[in-house]
Design an enzyme around this catalytic site. Structure first.
Site, short mmCIF file in Angstrom:
data_model
loop_
_atom_site.label_atom_id
_atom_site.label_comp_id
_atom_site.label_asym_id
_atom_site.label_seq_id
_atom_site.Cartn_x
_atom_site.Cartn_y
_atom_site.Cartn_z
N HIS A 284 -16.92 19.73 27.46
CA HIS A 284 -17.93 20.34 28.51
C HIS A 284 -18.07 19.62 29.55
O HIS A 284 -17.89 18.64 29.63
CB HIS A 284 -18.76 20.66 27.31
CG HIS A 284 -19.16 21.51 26.21
ND1 HIS A 284 -19.18 22.63 25.82
CD2 HIS A 284 -17.80 21.73 25.24
CE1 HIS A 284 -19.01 23.50 24.63
NE2 HIS A 284 -17.89 22.69 24.54
N CYS B 205 -22.38 26.09 24.20
CA CYS B 205 -22.96 25.91 23.08
C CYS B 205 -24.11 26.40 22.58
O CYS B 205 -25.89 26.15 23.58
CB CYS B 205 -23.10 24.25 22.17
SG CYS B 205 -23.30 24.86 20.67
#
Length: 311
Positions: free
Chosen positions: A208, A239
């Site tokens: 990420h 997320c």
């Protein structure tokens, strides 16, 4: 030394879309999957078989799988948190059952409503569902580099999850920087540690870009021989259970870097950029991918076309 070739796994349709507040039409998701396959991606995570109250974006999981064009060499994956999800996924014809268990109990309790120990038992149940079918397990060790609720994670817990996924036959196991806690030194350290214990294991990275380190962390992985990476076209994602989450590392940005370094991916960067533009139109906002904005480094421009004016 960096590898000569890497394999990309695309997660925009699952990890990328799960945080989107508005439900996106099934036909749009299928069209994006087709564009990603056209770009040469052979691993595409397309949905999640989870309870619709947890992630409403995936209420059409079966419909997406039914409408996807089946192409030789392209494997479609779906996230499954438990045996019930695995049963639905197998019935829908999913190739790869993505099983992501977090090292952090706190994160697991938010993400899959289980502790890590319960999640490990669920992995065994998923494996039993998959046994004898055309579906296989693809493993993810989530929060492998740290948790925003618990801080640093115990490497021994990473080892336990990794060992279990190996035993269950996962052909590649991705170490996930789920909430953007990794840095290049930590990536190198963990990959080398796991390689030391399991020399034959195929280790991937799911990155990420939460704190702007996605590409740097990918480079660190390359330097220790990682050849499997997961990314999201346009940098879609984030997320829903991570505080102040932003998107995944951007597929076309990572591929652009790899190609500039002379590392093969088998992907068509122009087609990837077209897919990123499609994703951007789908969600109705500018996505964080940089190459989509700036263009490829190989492009040449006429003198005087820059928009900057110096006083």
């Amino acid at each position: 030394m960096e590898p000569k070739r890497v394999t990309m796994s695309e997660v925009s349709l699952r990890d990328g879309l799960q945080i989107e507040p508005s439900f996106l039409p099934t036909d749009a998701k299928v069209a994006l999957a087709g564009a990603l396959a056209d770009a040469g991606l052979s691993r595409i995570e397309v949905t999640g078989f989870v309870h619709p109250k947890v992630i409403p974006q995936f209420t059409d999981a079966e419909a997406v799988l039914a409408a996807l064009p089946r192409r030789p060499g392209v494997r479609y994956a779906a996230f499954v948190p438990n045996a019930r999800g695995a049963e639905r996924a197998v019935a829908a014809g999913v190739d790869d059952l993505k099983c992501g268990i977090a090292v952090s109990d706190s994160f697991n309790s938010l993400n899959i409503r289980m502790s890590t120990e319960q999640g490990m038992r669920a992995l065994d149940e998923i494996a039993r569902v998959a046994a004898g079918t055309a579906s296989r397990i693809a493993g993810v060790v989530a929060t492998a580099f740290g948790c925003p609720y618990e801080g640093p994670v115990d490497p021994a817990r990473v080892d336990r999850l990794f060992a279990q996924l190996l035993e269950l036959g996962a052909p590649v196991i991705y170490l996930a920087d789920t909430t953007g806690m990794a840095n290049p030194a930590a990536v190198r350290r963990l990959v080398e540690h796991l390689r030391g214990r399991w020399p034959g294991a195929r280790i991937g990275l799911h990155l990420h870009n939460t704190r702007g380190l996605g590409i740097a962390n990918a480079l660190a992985g390359l330097e220790v021989g990682v050849t499997d990476f997961e990314a999201s076209v346009g940098g879609l994602g984030g997320c829903p259970f991570a505080p102040r989450a932003v998107g995944n590392v951007c597929t076309e940005d990572l591929v652009h870097m790899l190609h500039e370094m002379g590392i093969e991916t088998g992907l068509d960067l122009d087609a990837l950029l077209a897919a990123a533009g499609m994703a951007q139109e789908m969600v109705g906002r500018t996505l964080p991918g940089m190459v989509l904005k700036a263009g490829k480094a190989s492009e040449r421009h006429a003198v005087g076309t820059a928009a900057v004016k110096l006083d």
